[in-house]
Design a protein around this motif. Structure first.
Motif, PDB file in Angstrom:
ATOM      1  N   ILE A 446       0.843  -1.204   0.000  1.00 38.11           N
ATOM      2  CA  ILE A 446       0.000   0.000   0.000  1.00 38.11           C
ATOM      3  C   ILE A 446       0.873   1.246   0.000  1.00 38.11           C
ATOM      4  CG2 ILE A 446      -1.753   1.280   1.296  1.00 38.11           C
ATOM      5  CD1 ILE A 446      -2.606  -1.448   2.488  1.00 38.11           C
ATOM      6  N   PHE A 447       0.609   2.125  -0.967  1.00 36.58           N
ATOM      7  CA  PHE A 447       1.330   3.398  -1.034  1.00 36.58           C
ATOM      8  C   PHE A 447       0.350   4.538  -0.795  1.00 36.58           C
ATOM      9  CE2 PHE A 447       2.625   7.115  -3.639  1.00 36.58           C
ATOM     10  CZ  PHE A 447       3.721   7.496  -2.868  1.00 36.58           C
ATOM     11  N   LEU A 448       0.525   5.222   0.328  1.00 39.44           N
ATOM     12  CA  LEU A 448      -0.279   6.393   0.647  1.00 39.44           C
ATOM     13  C   LEU A 448       0.638   7.516   1.101  1.00 39.44           C
ATOM     14  CD1 LEU A 448      -3.229   4.708   2.601  1.00 39.44           C
ATOM     15  CD2 LEU A 448      -3.388   5.818   0.369  1.00 39.44           C
ATOM     16  N   MET A 449       0.235   8.739   0.795  1.00 34.72           N
ATOM     17  CA  MET A 449       1.026   9.903   1.180  1.00 34.72           C
ATOM     18  C   MET A 449       0.533  10.450   2.518  1.00 34.72           C
ATOM     19  SD  MET A 449       1.112  11.870  -2.515  1.00 34.72           S
ATOM     20  CE  MET A 449      -0.682  12.036  -2.533  1.00 34.72           C
ATOM     21  N   ASN A 450       1.413  11.181   3.192  1.00 40.61           N
ATOM     22  CA  ASN A 450       1.036  11.853   4.430  1.00 40.61           C
ATOM     23  C   ASN A 450       0.281  13.130   4.056  1.00 40.61           C
ATOM     24  OD1 ASN A 450       0.758  12.761   7.010  1.00 40.61           O
ATOM     25  ND2 ASN A 450       2.932  13.109   7.384  1.00 40.61           N
ATOM     26  N   ALA A 451      -0.961  12.929   3.610  1.00 39.92           N
ATOM     27  CA  ALA A 451      -1.792  14.027   3.109  1.00 39.92           C
ATOM     28  C   ALA A 451      -3.247  13.680   3.397  1.00 39.92           C
ATOM     29  CB  ALA A 451      -1.558  14.217   1.607  1.00 39.92           C
ATOM     30  N   SER A 452      -4.146  14.498   2.896  1.00 41.73           N
ATOM     31  CA  SER A 452      -5.566  14.245   3.137  1.00 41.73           C
ATOM     32  C   SER A 452      -6.048  13.060   2.306  1.00 41.73           C
ATOM     33  CB  SER A 452      -6.384  15.489   2.788  1.00 41.73           C
ATOM     34  OG  SER A 452      -6.352  15.717   1.386  1.00 41.73           O
ATOM     35  N   ILE A 493      -4.024  11.483   6.912  1.00 39.59           N
ATOM     36  CA  ILE A 493      -3.984  10.090   7.379  1.00 39.59           C
ATOM     37  C   ILE A 493      -2.627   9.649   7.922  1.00 39.59           C
ATOM     38  CG2 ILE A 493      -5.853   9.383   5.870  1.00 39.59           C
ATOM     39  CD1 ILE A 493      -3.814   8.348   3.892  1.00 39.59           C
ATOM     40  N   GLY A 494      -1.641  10.551   7.976  1.00 40.18           N
ATOM     41  CA  GLY A 494      -0.345  10.207   8.554  1.00 40.18           C
ATOM     42  C   GLY A 494       0.575   9.505   7.564  1.00 40.18           C
ATOM     43  N   GLU A 495       1.804   9.278   8.032  1.00 42.19           N
ATOM     44  CA  GLU A 495       2.809   8.620   7.205  1.00 42.19           C
ATOM     45  C   GLU A 495       2.366   7.220   6.825  1.00 42.19           C
ATOM     46  OE1 GLU A 495       6.474   9.163   5.269  1.00 42.19           O
ATOM     47  OE2 GLU A 495       5.509  10.552   6.665  1.00 42.19           O
ATOM     48  N   HIS A 496       2.305   6.946   5.521  1.00 39.38           N
ATOM     49  CA  HIS A 496       1.867   5.648   4.993  1.00 39.38           C
ATOM     50  C   HIS A 496       0.441   5.303   5.424  1.00 39.38           C
ATOM     51  CE1 HIS A 496       5.955   5.119   3.686  1.00 39.38           C
ATOM     52  NE2 HIS A 496       6.416   5.115   4.927  1.00 39.38           N
ATOM     53  N   GLY A 497      -0.354   6.298   5.828  1.00 42.95           N
ATOM     54  CA  GLY A 497      -1.742   6.047   6.208  1.00 42.95           C
ATOM     55  C   GLY A 497      -1.907   5.403   7.568  1.00 42.95           C
ATOM     56  N   THR A 498      -0.982   5.672   8.486  1.00 40.09           N
ATOM     57  CA  THR A 498      -0.981   4.994   9.792  1.00 40.09           C
ATOM     58  C   THR A 498      -2.201   5.316  10.650  1.00 40.09           C
ATOM     59  OG1 THR A 498       0.412   6.809  10.623  1.00 40.09           O
ATOM     60  CG2 THR A 498       1.527   4.786   9.933  1.00 40.09           C
ATOM     61  N   MET A 499      -2.970   6.375  10.297  1.00 41.48           N
ATOM     62  CA  MET A 499      -4.162   6.707  11.083  1.00 41.48           C
ATOM     63  C   MET A 499      -5.350   5.813  10.729  1.00 41.48           C
ATOM     64  SD  MET A 499      -2.875   9.119  12.853  1.00 41.48           S
ATOM     65  CE  MET A 499      -4.325   9.749  13.685  1.00 41.48           C
ATOM     66  N   VAL A 502      -5.480  -1.354   8.069  1.00 42.12           N
ATOM     67  CA  VAL A 502      -4.947  -1.864   6.798  1.00 42.12           C
ATOM     68  C   VAL A 502      -6.055  -1.967   5.753  1.00 42.12           C
ATOM     69  CG1 VAL A 502      -3.826  -3.819   5.659  1.00 42.12           C
ATOM     70  CG2 VAL A 502      -3.088  -3.117   7.941  1.00 42.12           C
ATOM     71  N   GLY A 503      -7.230  -2.459   6.177  1.00 42.88           N
ATOM     72  CA  GLY A 503      -8.343  -2.586   5.241  1.00 42.88           C
ATOM     73  C   GLY A 503      -8.816  -1.246   4.713  1.00 42.88           C
ATOM     74  N   GLN A 504      -8.869  -0.249   5.599  1.00 37.04           N
ATOM     75  CA  GLN A 504      -9.280   1.094   5.169  1.00 37.04           C
ATOM     76  C   GLN A 504      -8.270   1.694   4.201  1.00 37.04           C
ATOM     77  OE1 GLN A 504      -9.562   2.785   9.049  1.00 37.04           O
ATOM     78  NE2 GLN A 504     -11.621   1.958   9.447  1.00 37.04           N
ATOM     79  N   ARG A 505      -6.981   1.488   4.469  1.00 33.66           N
ATOM     80  CA  ARG A 505      -5.945   1.985   3.557  1.00 33.66           C
ATOM     81  C   ARG A 505      -6.111   1.370   2.169  1.00 33.66           C
ATOM     82  NH1 ARG A 505      -0.771   0.500   7.200  1.00 33.66           N
ATOM     83  NH2 ARG A 505      -1.752   0.990   9.186  1.00 33.66           N
ATOM     84  N   GLN A 506      -6.331   0.036   2.166  1.00 33.71           N
ATOM     85  CA  GLN A 506      -6.422  -0.648   0.877  1.00 33.71           C
ATOM     86  C   GLN A 506      -7.635  -0.172   0.089  1.00 33.71           C
ATOM     87  OE1 GLN A 506      -4.653  -1.844  -1.380  1.00 33.71           O
ATOM     88  NE2 GLN A 506      -4.126  -3.883  -0.601  1.00 33.71           N
ATOM     89  N   ARG A 507      -8.730   0.117   0.774  1.00 33.44           N
ATOM     90  CA  ARG A 507      -9.925   0.587   0.077  1.00 33.44           C
ATOM     91  C   ARG A 507      -9.731   2.009  -0.471  1.00 33.44           C
ATOM     92  NH1 ARG A 507     -14.553  -0.703   4.245  1.00 33.44           N
ATOM     93  NH2 ARG A 507     -12.822  -1.253   5.630  1.00 33.44           N
ATOM     94  N   ILE A 508      -8.953   2.827   0.220  1.00 30.45           N
ATOM     95  CA  ILE A 508      -8.636   4.162  -0.311  1.00 30.45           C
ATOM     96  C   ILE A 508      -7.779   4.037  -1.568  1.00 30.45           C
ATOM     97  CG2 ILE A 508      -7.302   6.261   0.140  1.00 30.45           C
ATOM     98  CD1 ILE A 508      -8.372   6.224   2.966  1.00 30.45           C
ATOM     99  N   VAL A 509      -6.848   3.076  -1.548  1.00 27.80           N
ATOM    100  CA  VAL A 509      -6.018   2.844  -2.739  1.00 27.80           C
ATOM    101  C   VAL A 509      -6.887   2.368  -3.903  1.00 27.80           C
ATOM    102  CG1 VAL A 509      -4.150   1.458  -3.694  1.00 27.80           C
ATOM    103  CG2 VAL A 509      -3.933   2.394  -1.398  1.00 27.80           C
ATOM    104  N   ILE A 510      -7.874   1.504  -3.605  1.00 20.59           N
ATOM    105  CA  ILE A 510      -8.793   1.049  -4.657  1.00 20.59           C
ATOM    106  C   ILE A 510      -9.618   2.221  -5.175  1.00 20.59           C
ATOM    107  CG2 ILE A 510     -10.837  -0.376  -5.094  1.00 20.59           C
ATOM    108  CD1 ILE A 510      -9.622  -2.468  -3.203  1.00 20.59           C
ATOM    109  N   ALA A 511     -10.060   3.099  -4.257  1.00 24.19           N
ATOM    110  CA  ALA A 511     -10.811   4.292  -4.680  1.00 24.19           C
ATOM    111  C   ALA A 511      -9.953   5.158  -5.592  1.00 24.19           C
ATOM    112  CB  ALA A 511     -11.255   5.086  -3.447  1.00 24.19           C
ATOM    113  N   ARG A 512      -8.664   5.278  -5.276  1.00 22.66           N
ATOM    114  CA  ARG A 512      -7.747   6.045  -6.130  1.00 22.66           C
ATOM    115  C   ARG A 512      -7.719   5.465  -7.549  1.00 22.66           C
ATOM    116  NH1 ARG A 512      -1.800   5.160  -4.464  1.00 22.66           N
ATOM    117  NH2 ARG A 512      -2.248   6.653  -2.815  1.00 22.66           N
TER     118      ARG A 512
END
Length: 603
Positions: A446-452, A493-499, A502-512
């Motif tokens: 999972i790749f997420l940025m420390n952003a909104s 959502i913090g560094e790498h989406g730590t907030m 794991v399931g929520q992070r993956q669904r945001i990546v799918i939404a992307r």
């Protein structure tokens, strides 16, 4: 043999400087001109002090002691200005004011050049890195890559600053030498001989500094790689109780790095430590001998001593700049080598002769073989087709070649043999930018940025509207959770989406991926690390979108792909099974049946 290869791999200092700053020749020439002008102005001003002192001492004979003094006096006569103490004093003041303007301009241009160089180099390196082939990038250590893109460029900028200092120091040295020569050739030539001997004696220090610079560059990259590896896995390090051993591994790099820093600092300071006291002793000795001579003149001697002192100052500055150049050369050399590697591994960018993305029938592999770097093929003559808006599940043991299929579809690599077709067009003939825009990809990493959340779904597509973002979140079954947060889509959502879980992070990546409205969506082990609830949410997403786009889903969990139109099983790079899920489930010996039984038994 190895030494010969090392010599071939190393670039000479001048070759590195030419390769690094070749585009800045005019700027450096301008700096040289300004450096000469500043030194000339000061030299003339100092020379003008001789007749000034002669006026104070009442001795007018000294005014024609050298050609510069004569030139000043003739210039005054040409302009019909009295050659007197008052006008001479004004002349000297004006010279030094103009010199101050020249030095300010020199400093400004020097700062502009270095800042421009740093921005340009970082921008070009980042651009070339992002345009390099994935096969090359995947082999680079994260710490080495990061250090080259940032730290090595910063050090190369310092190298440019050191070159500018060398230009200023060396031009000043030459100008002051010739002006001093016009006043007292004997004393100046003795000074030149002594300075040459000192530079020769101190030359080994410069070579040693370059060797230390190479060691420093390698150790800094090793430590950067160590930091990135272990900080990203900090939770595992702490949970495994290996913290002290990790600290020890860090110290094993830091200890020699500290030693190199100390040695490098000593090499830098030795030149100054030797030249400064020696110059004072040398001036005192000259004064002792000159004072006893009958032709001794205080004004001329004071001017010569000042110029000699400046010669030694510039000699010291030149020596210091040579040390700095030697220290920073390895970093610039590393950047040049990295640039060459990037050019050799440049991704395909010629788009004008490529075809547009047209997708009506399907995606197909025809006798595709592929290997990474070894001769052992990862895929061997595989063939299959995925009709448009159908769902293909891909299964198989680890190392079977599943991810290699994804890499080929993403065009991160080219097949060694065979062809991958979109309808009847080889995919490498389709414009790359259109291809990447029409292919959605969700990785197990999972790749997420420390952003909104909004910015993570938008992912640099500024044209994407909020409605598209909200719709993608609904399809990914994450919209309700996002809206339950205090700041909704503006939640950081913090560094790498730590907030998030794991399931929520993956669904945001799918939404992307869904927000880009792809024609083909690839899910590469997207549910492998999820709990049952998160997996169910993603399965619902797959069911909602399966008739609107082509799905390629790689999974170890059979529940993720049992609803696929077809399932392909890969083992050791060949297709061992292909068919509909129910047909495979009806066959007890099939891979799908065995995985269902195994996972049911595990539960």
């Amino acid at each position: 043999m190895k030494r010969g290869e090392e010599r071939e791999g190393k670039m000479g200092t001048f070759a590195v400087l030419r390769g690094t700053f070749g585009g800045y020749r005019r700027h450096l020439f301008l700096l040289a001109v300004l450096g000469v002008l500043g030194a000339v102005l000061e030299g003339i001003g100092i020379n003008a002090i001789i007749p000034l002192f002669s006026f104070l001492l009442g001795d007018t004979g000294i005014s024609s002691a050298n050609f510069i003094t004569d030139a000043i006096r003739q210039s005054f006569g040409f302009l019909d200005i009295p050659f007197s103490f008052r006008f001479l004093l004004v002349f000297i003041a004006v010279l030094f004011l103009v010199r101050a303007v020249v030095i300010t301009l020199f400093t400004y241009i020097r700062a502009r050049i270095t800042a421009s160089f740093m921005f340009r180099e970082m921008n070009l390196l980042l651009t070339d890195t992002l345009q390099a082939k994935w096969g090359f990038l995947s082999l680079q250590k994260a710490g080495y890559l990061q250090n080259t893109l940032f730290w090595d460029v910063r050090q190369s900028t310092s190298l440019l600053d050191a070159v500018a200092q060398f230009i200023q120091s060396s031009t000043g040295f030459v100008i002051y030498f010739f002006i001093a020569l016009s006043i007292s050739s004997t004393v100046t030539l003795i000074t030149l001989a002594v300075g040459a001997v000192m530079l020769f004696v101190l030359r080994p220090l410069v070579r040693k500094t370059m060797v230390l610079g190479e060691e420093k560059s390698g150790l800094e990259k090793s430590f950067a790689n160590y930091l990135i590896e272990h900080i990203s896995g900090l939770k595992v390090v702490k949970a495994s109780g290996v913290g002290q051993k990790v600290i020890g591994a860090g110290r094993a790099i830091l200890e020699p790095l500290r030693t190199v820093y100390i040695k490098s600092a000593i090499m830098h300071s030795l030149g100054s430590a030797v030249i400064q006291p020696f110059s004072i002793i040398f001036v005192l000795i000259l004064f002792a001998f000159a004072y006893k001579m009958p032709s001794f003149n205080l004004a001329a001697f004071a001017a010569v001593m000042y110029l000699i002192q400046k010669i030694f100052v510039y000699l010291q500055s030149t020596q210091s700049s040579l040390h700095s150049i030697a220290d920073f050369i390895p970093f610039a050399s590393n950047i040049l080598k990295f640039k060459n590697s990037l050019q050799e591994n440049k991704d395909e960018v010629v788009e004008d002769k490529k075809r547009p993305f047209v997708y009506e029938k399907g995606l197909s592999f025809r006798d595709v073989s592929f290997s990474y770097q070894s001769e052992t093929p990862v895929l061997s003559q595989i063939s299959f087709s995925v009709p448009k808006n159908s769902f293909l599940g891909i299964m198989g043991p680890s190392g079977g070649g599943k991810t290699s299929i994804v890499d080929l579809v993403l065009r991160l690599f080219l097949p060694d043999q065979g062809a991958i077709l979109l309808d009847d067009t080889p995919i490498h003939e389709i414009k790359m930018d259109e291809w990447r825009q029409r292919i959605g990809y969700v990785s197990q990493d999972i790749f997420l940025m420390n952003a909104s959340i909004r910015d993570n779904i938008r992912f640099y597509d500024e044209a994407m509207t909020d409605e598209v973002i909200y719709d993608a979140a609904r399809k990914a079954h994450i919209y309700d959770h996002i809206m339950s947060l205090e700041k909704g889509f503006d939640t950081v959502i913090g560094e790498h989406g730590t907030m998030l879980s794991v399931g929520q992070r993956q669904r945001i990546v799918i939404a992307r991926a869904l927000a880009r409205k792809p024609d083909i969506l690839i899910l590469d082990e997207a549910t492998s690390a999820l709990d049952a609830e998160s997996e169910l949410a993603i399965k619902e997403t797959v069911e909602d979108i399966r008739k609107t786009m082509t799905l390629l889903v790689i999974a170890h969990r059979v529940s993720t792909i049992t609803s696929a139109d077809n399932i392909l099983v890969l083992n050791e790079g060949v297709i061992t099974e292909y068919g509909k899920p129910q047909e495979m489930l009806d066959t007890s010996s099939s891979y799908l049946s065995r995985m269902v039984a195994l996972q049911h038994h595990t539960k």
